[in-house]
Write a protein that holds these residues in place. Structure first.
Motif, PDB file in Angstrom:
ATOM      1  N   MET A   1       0.840  -1.212   0.000  1.00 55.55           N
ATOM      2  CA  MET A   1       0.000   0.000   0.000  1.00 55.55           C
ATOM      3  C   MET A   1       0.873   1.259   0.000  1.00 55.55           C
ATOM      4  O   MET A   1       1.893   1.307   0.657  1.00 55.55           O
ATOM      5  CB  MET A   1      -0.907   0.005   1.235  1.00 55.55           C
ATOM      6  N   LEU A   2       0.435   2.236  -0.746  1.00 59.72           N
ATOM      7  CA  LEU A   2       1.191   3.488  -0.823  1.00 59.72           C
ATOM      8  C   LEU A   2       0.720   4.442   0.276  1.00 59.72           C
ATOM      9  O   LEU A   2      -0.474   4.627   0.463  1.00 59.72           O
ATOM     10  CB  LEU A   2       0.971   4.134  -2.194  1.00 59.72           C
ATOM     11  N   ASN A   3       1.673   5.034   0.989  1.00 62.17           N
ATOM     12  CA  ASN A   3       1.290   6.016   2.010  1.00 62.17           C
ATOM     13  C   ASN A   3       1.100   7.395   1.361  1.00 62.17           C
ATOM     14  O   ASN A   3       1.301   7.575   0.154  1.00 62.17           O
ATOM     15  CB  ASN A   3       2.320   6.037   3.153  1.00 62.17           C
ATOM     16  N   ASP A   4       0.685   8.370   2.187  1.00 63.85           N
ATOM     17  CA  ASP A   4       0.373   9.707   1.650  1.00 63.85           C
ATOM     18  C   ASP A   4       1.584  10.352   0.982  1.00 63.85           C
ATOM     19  O   ASP A   4       1.459  11.012  -0.049  1.00 63.85           O
ATOM     20  CB  ASP A   4      -0.135  10.620   2.778  1.00 63.85           C
ATOM     21  N   GLU A   5       2.744  10.150   1.595  1.00 63.63           N
ATOM     22  CA  GLU A   5       3.971  10.739   1.037  1.00 63.63           C
ATOM     23  C   GLU A   5       4.224  10.162  -0.362  1.00 63.63           C
ATOM     24  O   GLU A   5       4.545  10.887  -1.297  1.00 63.63           O
ATOM     25  CB  GLU A   5       5.150  10.447   1.978  1.00 63.63           C
ATOM     26  N   ALA A   6       4.045   8.845  -0.494  1.00 62.62           N
ATOM     27  CA  ALA A   6       4.274   8.184  -1.791  1.00 62.62           C
ATOM     28  C   ALA A   6       3.236   8.633  -2.818  1.00 62.62           C
ATOM     29  O   ALA A   6       3.563   8.862  -3.989  1.00 62.62           O
ATOM     30  CB  ALA A   6       4.239   6.665  -1.620  1.00 62.62           C
ATOM     31  N   LEU A   7       2.005   8.781  -2.384  1.00 63.92           N
ATOM     32  CA  LEU A   7       0.945   9.209  -3.314  1.00 63.92           C
ATOM     33  C   LEU A   7       1.266  10.571  -3.916  1.00 63.92           C
ATOM     34  O   LEU A   7       1.008  10.826  -5.095  1.00 63.92           O
ATOM     35  CB  LEU A   7      -0.411   9.259  -2.597  1.00 63.92           C
ATOM     36  N   LEU A   8       1.845  11.453  -3.098  1.00 63.55           N
ATOM     37  CA  LEU A   8       2.205  12.783  -3.588  1.00 63.55           C
ATOM     38  C   LEU A   8       3.510  12.741  -4.393  1.00 63.55           C
ATOM     39  O   LEU A   8       3.591  13.284  -5.500  1.00 63.55           O
ATOM     40  CB  LEU A   8       2.326  13.746  -2.405  1.00 63.55           C
ATOM     41  N   ARG A   9       4.521  12.063  -3.854  1.00 62.83           N
ATOM     42  CA  ARG A   9       5.832  11.996  -4.510  1.00 62.83           C
ATOM     43  C   ARG A   9       5.717  11.439  -5.934  1.00 62.83           C
ATOM     44  O   ARG A   9       6.350  11.927  -6.860  1.00 62.83           O
ATOM     45  CB  ARG A   9       6.793  11.125  -3.682  1.00 62.83           C
ATOM     46  N   LEU A  21      -1.989   3.206  -9.542  1.00 64.34           N
ATOM     47  CA  LEU A  21      -1.538   2.752  -8.214  1.00 64.34           C
ATOM     48  C   LEU A  21      -0.866   1.373  -8.294  1.00 64.34           C
ATOM     49  O   LEU A  21       0.156   1.133  -7.654  1.00 64.34           O
ATOM     50  CB  LEU A  21      -2.730   2.682  -7.249  1.00 64.34           C
ATOM     51  N   ASP A  22      -1.432   0.499  -9.104  1.00 62.90           N
ATOM     52  CA  ASP A  22      -0.877  -0.853  -9.241  1.00 62.90           C
ATOM     53  C   ASP A  22       0.551  -0.811  -9.776  1.00 62.90           C
ATOM     54  O   ASP A  22       1.439  -1.510  -9.293  1.00 62.90           O
ATOM     55  CB  ASP A  22      -1.716  -1.696 -10.224  1.00 62.90           C
ATOM     56  N   GLY A  23       0.735  -0.003 -10.808  1.00 61.86           N
ATOM     57  CA  GLY A  23       2.055   0.105 -11.426  1.00 61.86           C
ATOM     58  C   GLY A  23       3.063   0.686 -10.446  1.00 61.86           C
ATOM     59  O   GLY A  23       4.207   0.226 -10.374  1.00 61.86           O
ATOM     60  N   GLN A  24       2.643   1.696  -9.689  1.00 63.24           N
ATOM     61  CA  GLN A  24       3.562   2.300  -8.720  1.00 63.24           C
ATOM     62  C   GLN A  24       3.964   1.276  -7.657  1.00 63.24           C
ATOM     63  O   GLN A  24       5.118   1.230  -7.234  1.00 63.24           O
ATOM     64  CB  GLN A  24       2.936   3.543  -8.078  1.00 63.24           C
ATOM     65  N   GLU A  25       3.016   0.446  -7.264  1.00 67.94           N
ATOM     66  CA  GLU A  25       3.360  -0.614  -6.294  1.00 67.94           C
ATOM     67  C   GLU A  25       4.344  -1.605  -6.897  1.00 67.94           C
ATOM     68  O   GLU A  25       5.272  -2.057  -6.227  1.00 67.94           O
ATOM     69  CB  GLU A  25       2.091  -1.316  -5.795  1.00 67.94           C
ATOM     70  N   LYS A  26       4.161  -1.920  -8.172  1.00 65.47           N
ATOM     71  CA  LYS A  26       5.119  -2.821  -8.850  1.00 65.47           C
ATOM     72  C   LYS A  26       6.515  -2.196  -8.854  1.00 65.47           C
ATOM     73  O   LYS A  26       7.514  -2.880  -8.640  1.00 65.47           O
ATOM     74  CB  LYS A  26       4.690  -3.081 -10.301  1.00 65.47           C
ATOM     75  N   ILE A  27       6.566  -0.893  -9.144  1.00 61.73           N
ATOM     76  CA  ILE A  27       7.869  -0.197  -9.171  1.00 61.73           C
ATOM     77  C   ILE A  27       8.527  -0.316  -7.794  1.00 61.73           C
ATOM     78  O   ILE A  27       9.717  -0.604  -7.668  1.00 61.73           O
ATOM     79  CB  ILE A  27       7.690   1.279  -9.599  1.00 61.73           C
ATOM     80  N   GLN A  28       7.735  -0.120  -6.752  1.00 60.07           N
ATOM     81  CA  GLN A  28       8.289  -0.142  -5.392  1.00 60.07           C
ATOM     82  C   GLN A  28       8.707  -1.543  -4.946  1.00 60.07           C
ATOM     83  O   GLN A  28       9.447  -1.682  -3.978  1.00 60.07           O
ATOM     84  CB  GLN A  28       7.284   0.464  -4.412  1.00 60.07           C
TER      85      GLN A  28
END
Ligand SMILES: [Zn+2]
Length: 251
Positions: A1-9, A21-28
């Motif tokens: 799960m992405l936190n608020d900081e990650a959602l903004l960054r 969101l899915d892709g960003q989680e894959k990146i992380q």
């Protein structure tokens, strides 16, 4: 799960439907091995760290020289004499402290690469050394992970992806089997600094596309000519007699 900081960054990436969101989680969750912290590593690594790749391992034995600063733009005058992987790690950590970054200050060889690449999702070849390029190719093929290979010399850049998840993909050895080992020669040739940024950025671009599951093209070599500003594409086929990747057919 992405936190608020990650959602903004990462918001400008998350806005892209190809990432979301899915892709960003894959990146992380991704892990990338970057071999070489010279011009190409200096260009590719910051883009991947800024994008929030989970873990990056940098390898470079070399120390920073005054003559590197013309193109290795994340090194500063005060860094001369320091190790390249260490200094790049410091820079990347302040860029994005959420990314786990390891600096390996050793000469890359097949044994070391086999160890470091064990749990990696892919390898970026950012070296300028024929022998190490061959070793990286063997190791990426061994683990069946994509190898994103870049090079730059004079006004010319090259980019190729060897995706060993794909049975049809050729390898570095298929393409450069007959090339002579001439290590150290690149250090004597000139290189136009923007070419390193262009090719390194392309390596980061293709790495992110691999992570996101977007289409990548194998069996092509892209060649950039900075004097004309043009890219040319050359197709090649897997060599059925290649002594790195032919084993699939022998078995
Ligand atoms: Zn091959």
């Amino acid at each position: 799960m992405l936190n608020d900081e990650a959602l903004l960054r990462y918001s400008r990436h998350i806005l892209l439907s190809e990432i979301d969101l899915d892709g960003q989680e894959k990146i992380q969750q991704s892990r990338i091995l970057i071999v070489g912290c010279g011009g190409l590593g200096n260009a590719a690594a910051p883009l991947l760290v800024a994008a929030g790749v989970g873990e990056i391992t940098l390898i470079d034995f070399d120390v920073i020289d005054l003559s590197n600063l013309q193109r290795q733009i994340h090194f500063e005058t005060q860094d001369i004499g320091e190790n390249k992987a260490e200094i790049l790690k410091k820079h990347l950590h302040s860029l994005n402290p959420n990314v786990t970054i390891h600096a390996v200050i050793e000469k890359a060889d097949e044994a070391l690469l086999l160890d470091l690449a064990k749990n990696m999702d892919m390898i970026l070849d950012c070296t300028d050394n024929f022998t190490i390029r061959q070793a990286i190719n063997v190791v990426a093929h061994h683990y069946k992970i994509p190898l994103i290979s870049g090079s730059a010399v004079r006004f010319e850049g090259q980019l190729a992806i060897y995706d060993f998840r794909d049975e049809k993909s050729g390898c570095y050895h298929c393409l450069f089997e007959g090339a002579h080992s001439d290590d150290g020669a690149c250090a004597l040739l000139g290189v136009f600094s923007p070419v390193l940024q262009i090719v390194g950025a392309m390596q980061a671009q293709e790495a992110l596309k691999v992570i996101l599951g977007l289409e990548i093209k194998v069996n092509q070599m892209k060649v950039y000519n900075a004097l004309t500003g043009d890219w040319q594409m050359f197709k090649f086929a897997r060599n059925p007699r290649c002594n790195v990747c032919h084993e699939k057919e022998v078995k």
